[in-house]
Design a protein around this motif. Sequence first.
Motif, PDB file in Angstrom:
ATOM      1  N   GLU A 194       0.830  -1.207   0.000  1.00 45.16           N
ATOM      2  CA  GLU A 194       0.000   0.000   0.000  1.00 45.16           C
ATOM      3  C   GLU A 194       0.864   1.256   0.000  1.00 45.16           C
ATOM      4  O   GLU A 194       0.488   2.277  -0.611  1.00 45.16           O
ATOM      5  CB  GLU A 194      -0.958  -0.021   1.198  1.00 45.16           C
ATOM      6  N   SER A 195       2.013   1.208   0.647  1.00 42.42           N
ATOM      7  CA  SER A 195       2.917   2.361   0.635  1.00 42.42           C
ATOM      8  C   SER A 195       3.393   2.683  -0.779  1.00 42.42           C
ATOM      9  O   SER A 195       3.621   3.851  -1.121  1.00 42.42           O
ATOM     10  CB  SER A 195       4.132   2.091   1.534  1.00 42.42           C
ATOM     11  N   SER A 196       3.540   1.653  -1.610  1.00 41.71           N
ATOM     12  CA  SER A 196       3.958   1.889  -2.989  1.00 41.71           C
ATOM     13  C   SER A 196       2.884   2.614  -3.783  1.00 41.71           C
ATOM     14  O   SER A 196       3.183   3.275  -4.786  1.00 41.71           O
ATOM     15  CB  SER A 196       4.298   0.558  -3.665  1.00 41.71           C
ATOM     16  N   LEU A 197       1.637   2.531  -3.334  1.00 43.71           N
ATOM     17  CA  LEU A 197       0.523   3.188  -4.013  1.00 43.71           C
ATOM     18  C   LEU A 197       0.212   4.560  -3.430  1.00 43.71           C
ATOM     19  O   LEU A 197      -0.049   5.520  -4.168  1.00 43.71           O
ATOM     20  CB  LEU A 197      -0.734   2.314  -3.915  1.00 43.71           C
ATOM     21  N   PHE A 198       0.202   4.644  -2.088  1.00 41.04           N
ATOM     22  CA  PHE A 198      -0.323   5.828  -1.413  1.00 41.04           C
ATOM     23  C   PHE A 198       0.743   6.717  -0.789  1.00 41.04           C
ATOM     24  O   PHE A 198       0.450   7.827  -0.350  1.00 41.04           O
ATOM     25  CB  PHE A 198      -1.292   5.401  -0.303  1.00 41.04           C
ATOM     26  N   GLY A 199       1.967   6.241  -0.743  1.00 37.46           N
ATOM     27  CA  GLY A 199       3.022   6.995  -0.090  1.00 37.46           C
ATOM     28  C   GLY A 199       3.445   6.333   1.213  1.00 37.46           C
ATOM     29  O   GLY A 199       2.858   5.347   1.660  1.00 37.46           O
ATOM     30  N   ARG A 200       4.435   6.896   1.837  1.00 41.58           N
ATOM     31  CA  ARG A 200       5.009   6.322   3.057  1.00 41.58           C
ATOM     32  C   ARG A 200       3.934   6.087   4.128  1.00 41.58           C
ATOM     33  O   ARG A 200       3.052   6.924   4.324  1.00 41.58           O
ATOM     34  CB  ARG A 200       6.085   7.266   3.598  1.00 41.58           C
ATOM     35  N   TYR A 201       4.038   4.953   4.811  1.00 42.94           N
ATOM     36  CA  TYR A 201       3.122   4.662   5.922  1.00 42.94           C
ATOM     37  C   TYR A 201       3.220   5.789   6.944  1.00 42.94           C
ATOM     38  O   TYR A 201       4.306   6.152   7.377  1.00 42.94           O
ATOM     39  CB  TYR A 201       3.483   3.321   6.556  1.00 42.94           C
ATOM     40  N   PRO A 202       2.079   6.375   7.347  1.00 46.85           N
ATOM     41  CA  PRO A 202       2.138   7.629   8.106  1.00 46.85           C
ATOM     42  C   PRO A 202       2.332   7.505   9.606  1.00 46.85           C
ATOM     43  O   PRO A 202       2.427   8.536  10.280  1.00 46.85           O
ATOM     44  CB  PRO A 202       0.779   8.272   7.786  1.00 46.85           C
ATOM     45  N   PHE A 203       2.380   6.276  10.161  1.00 50.70           N
ATOM     46  CA  PHE A 203       2.404   6.134  11.611  1.00 50.70           C
ATOM     47  C   PHE A 203       3.622   5.350  12.091  1.00 50.70           C
ATOM     48  O   PHE A 203       4.431   4.878  11.287  1.00 50.70           O
ATOM     49  CB  PHE A 203       1.096   5.497  12.087  1.00 50.70           C
ATOM     50  N   ASP A 204       3.735   5.207  13.416  1.00 51.05           N
ATOM     51  CA  ASP A 204       4.948   4.633  13.998  1.00 51.05           C
ATOM     52  C   ASP A 204       4.721   3.260  14.620  1.00 51.05           C
ATOM     53  O   ASP A 204       5.585   2.767  15.346  1.00 51.05           O
ATOM     54  CB  ASP A 204       5.532   5.582  15.047  1.00 51.05           C
ATOM     55  N   ALA A 205       3.580   2.635  14.351  1.00 54.76           N
ATOM     56  CA  ALA A 205       3.309   1.306  14.876  1.00 54.76           C
ATOM     57  C   ALA A 205       2.316   0.603  13.954  1.00 54.76           C
ATOM     58  O   ALA A 205       1.627   1.240  13.145  1.00 54.76           O
ATOM     59  CB  ALA A 205       2.760   1.374  16.299  1.00 54.76           C
ATOM     60  N   VAL A 206       2.238  -0.714  14.104  1.00 57.26           N
ATOM     61  CA  VAL A 206       1.427  -1.570  13.244  1.00 57.26           C
ATOM     62  C   VAL A 206       0.729  -2.591  14.142  1.00 57.26           C
ATOM     63  O   VAL A 206       1.261  -2.950  15.195  1.00 57.26           O
ATOM     64  CB  VAL A 206       2.319  -2.291  12.205  1.00 57.26           C
ATOM     65  N   GLY A 207      -0.446  -3.055  13.727  1.00 61.49           N
ATOM     66  CA  GLY A 207      -1.053  -4.110  14.545  1.00 61.49           C
ATOM     67  C   GLY A 207      -2.487  -4.408  14.198  1.00 61.49           C
ATOM     68  O   GLY A 207      -2.969  -4.104  13.109  1.00 61.49           O
ATOM     69  N   GLY A 208      -3.179  -4.993  15.183  1.00 63.07           N
ATOM     70  CA  GLY A 208      -4.579  -5.352  15.016  1.00 63.07           C
ATOM     71  C   GLY A 208      -5.063  -6.107  16.232  1.00 63.07           C
ATOM     72  O   GLY A 208      -4.290  -6.771  16.925  1.00 63.07           O
ATOM     73  N   THR A 209      -6.360  -5.990  16.532  1.00 59.36           N
ATOM     74  CA  THR A 209      -6.975  -6.731  17.624  1.00 59.36           C
ATOM     75  C   THR A 209      -8.165  -7.513  17.097  1.00 59.36           C
ATOM     76  O   THR A 209      -8.919  -7.020  16.248  1.00 59.36           O
ATOM     77  CB  THR A 209      -7.448  -5.808  18.760  1.00 59.36           C
TER      78      THR A 209
END
Length: 475
Positions: A275-290
């Motif tokens: 998605e970063s290749s499409l929309f630009g750099r990932y805008p946040f400093d963490a990743v996850g899910g619950t």
Amino acid sequence: MRSSARAAIAAAGAAGVLLSGQAAVQAAPPTAGPGAPGIGDPYYPDYGNGGYDVSHYGLKLHYQPATDQLDGVATVEARATQGLTRFNLDFGLSVSKVTVDGRAAKFTAEGAHELVITPPRTLRKGKRFTTVVTYSGVPSSVKIYGFTSWQRTTTGGVAANEPESAWWWYPSNDHPRDKATFDVSVTVPDGHQAISNGVSTGVHSRNGWTTYGWRENRPQATYLATLAVGKFDIVKGRTPNGLPYEYAIGSDLPADTKANALTSLKRTPEILKWESSLFGRYPFDAVGGTVPNTKAGFAIETQTRPFYSPKFFAKGKPDFSVVVHENAHQWFGDNVSVHNWKDIWLNEGFATYAEWLWAEHAKESTTQAEADKVYNAHPAGDEWWNLLPGDPGAQDPFADQVYDRGALAVHAIRLRLGDQAFFKALRTWQAAKGGGDATVAQFVRHLERVSGKNIDDIVKTWLYTAGRPAVAPGH
């Protein structure tokens, strides 16, 4: 579903003017009054509030899963955008004490979700001030407009919903126009975990209770703040580019559901890289899910840590599309948020189109095939075509048409602009508006500036005209 903070509007108070040979003349102070009980959203006039702009929320919470009892102290740092004799916060639990800049303030509950605060002194325009609210309640028992956005689970509770979820666990200026940073500290019984947005600031235990700290340093809309308390199987690590990730899956979910959920969530770094290749750099400093053990049937793009219903993973196989959808929202919805809720196409149309792009990327389908599928599923005369994605109405802003007809609009725009201009426009949009909010009209103007092409006819046909367009995009 499935920022530096918006700049505070501030102006210095009138200053004295020294005239040659005369005494200083003091200009009249600006008029002060109550802040509006709503921010001005045309769909939800009483959501959000006027008169101030929040920069930071500090939440200190104590939660007992056995009884669903939540006790909290919220510290709200803000700046007055007008002279304020009183102001509102959106909230639904019981409040026992309020201070403004360390002094006791009068407060009362009014309407469905308004906490009205009268500071001990009028707040001048431009003043930074700190409000501390002490409160308690049983969130699942509090019904506002007939529902609660706090979900009980078998081992705790979860705050996740749209367009409102904050009312049940912290007081706020509850509208995407007013984004802020967050610190969340949650104390729960030993053996339970507490998960929120951003990065962990530490875990410590004492006398049978464990406190979890979380920090979101990027501007976050209030509905995107989440809290999940319960017993989870947790997988932690770092993405290839060094971002911390944390996936939390309800410990008492069926084994196959847990396996499918973990398989799906583990693809998050790969999906975000794509998605970063499409929309630009990932805008946040963490990743996850619950994935809590809840009966809810939806997923939502809570910032850095999307909430997923276990129903997505109880179908006998993983579900990568929902992970694609909610993480596309990290750009469309979280990084750039809606200015008004009627602009929701900017969130859902693009997250749905990301699913179509992923299907093509994974060689499971093509974007054109997905567009044709939606178009052909609804023949001419079908009432489905009468809801307008660009203005769906307050009754059902998350109707299927906003997602699917909205994605058809995105596809039509892409075909008109061509891939080079289309994806360049998406990336520069994130760079220009990241951390803030925007309207559909602003986005359309941006696309036209970047591409040099007019798309008014496409926007009118696919977003604002009832009835089935004569042909599907691409035909």
